[in-house]
Design an enzyme around this catalytic site. Structure first.
Site, PDB file in Angstrom:
ATOM      1  N   SER A  21       0.801  -1.212   0.000  1.00  0.00           N
ATOM      2  CA  SER A  21       0.000   0.000   0.000  1.00  0.00           C
ATOM      3  C   SER A  21       0.841   1.272   0.000  1.00  0.00           C
ATOM      4  O   SER A  21       1.941   1.319  -0.549  1.00  0.00           O
ATOM      5  CB  SER A  21      -0.970  -0.036   1.194  1.00  0.00           C
ATOM      6  N   ASP A  74     -11.318  -4.075  -3.359  1.00  0.00           N
ATOM      7  CA  ASP A  74     -10.607  -3.069  -2.562  1.00  0.00           C
ATOM      8  C   ASP A  74     -11.501  -1.852  -2.360  1.00  0.00           C
ATOM      9  O   ASP A  74     -11.956  -1.231  -3.315  1.00  0.00           O
ATOM     10  CB  ASP A  74      -9.320  -2.669  -3.295  1.00  0.00           C
ATOM     11  N   HIS A 102      -8.489  -4.651   0.196  1.00  0.00           N
ATOM     12  CA  HIS A 102      -7.191  -3.988   0.208  1.00  0.00           C
ATOM     13  C   HIS A 102      -6.124  -4.871   0.843  1.00  0.00           C
ATOM     14  O   HIS A 102      -4.973  -4.873   0.410  1.00  0.00           O
ATOM     15  CB  HIS A 102      -7.313  -2.667   0.971  1.00  0.00           C
TER      16      HIS A 102
END
Length: 242
Positions: A81, A194, A222
């Site tokens: 991320s 996500d 996610h």
């Protein structure tokens, strides 16, 4: 490249650290894994620069210093991320000779900043639980895990200096990284469901990288490594070992 260490760079949510981020998968990957707390989180809460790209460069420098201390000439990377993924990309741009292959997740911080700073505008356990709940595709599947992580990350998010460091990651920033200069093979993983970053962010990322590939993981949010740990480990292993 089975003998090359794999450096796991955690995500950037409030209260995160390496142990809690990678608990579900680190021991399942067939590599020697190195998982540091990144600057601004866990044991490395420090005052830093303003803006996500400046933090990404600082974290890339942190990882390079770690490699030098450990005598690791070349490693592979997994970057999660907007913290770990962005740091991985910054490291690939700064020192491509130190990385064989890289996997980045959830857009690697290349999408727009969130409209609101997570958790800290309402620093309660309920807010932390809601923040964590958005990271998985189906909260009911991971209820116990999310409850446990809420307790751990709530306490860590309120450590001295943690809020200041976190808020500075959303500050003013410099020009974006030129992805076309990154020549390392990169696999961009994105969860089909996500709720933090749309799949289109990783589509653009993979298309911009000279040797980028995209894999969309069906049914994952996610947190791909939490929602689909078996598929996550398989994709990482296959790409790193190619």
């Amino acid at each position: 490249m089975p003998d090359v260490p794999l450096v796991l760079l955690h995500g950037g949510g409030p209260g995160v650290d390496a142990v809690s981020n990678w608990a579900a998968t680190a021991n399942r990957l067939p590599f020697r894994c190195v998982a540091p707390d990144l600057l601004g989180f866990g044991t490395r809460i420090v005052e830093g620069p303003d803006g996500p790209r400046a933090w990404a460069r600082a974290r890339a420098d942190q990882v390079l210093a770690l490699l030098d201390r450990e005598g690791l000439e070349v490693v592979n990377l997994v970057g999660n991320s907007a913290a770990g993924g962005a740091a991985a990309l910054a490291l690939l741009a700064a020192a491509p000779e130190r990385v064989g292959r890289a996997v980045v997740m959830g857009g690697a911080g290349t999408g727009p900043l969130p409209a609101e700073v997570p958790f800290y505008d309402e620093p309660t356990k309920e807010s932390m639980r809601a923040t964590l709940g958005r990271l998985v595709a189906d909260e009911s599947v991971h209820r116990d895990l999310l409850d446990d992580l809420t307790r751990v990350r709530f306490d860590q998010a309120l450590r001295p200096g943690a809020e200041k460091a976190f808020r500075s990651m959303f500050g003013a920033d410099t020009a974006p990284l030129d992805l076309t200069t990154i020549t390392t093979p990169v696999l961009a993983l994105h969860g089909e469901r996500d709720r933090v970053s749309p799949v289109e962010v990783s589509e653009r990322l993979a298309a911009a990288l000279p040797h980028g590939r995209l894999a969309v993981v069906a049914g994952a949010g996610h947190w791909i490594h939490v929602d689909r740990p078996d598929e996550f480990c398989r994709l990482v292993e296959e790409f790193i070992s190619a």
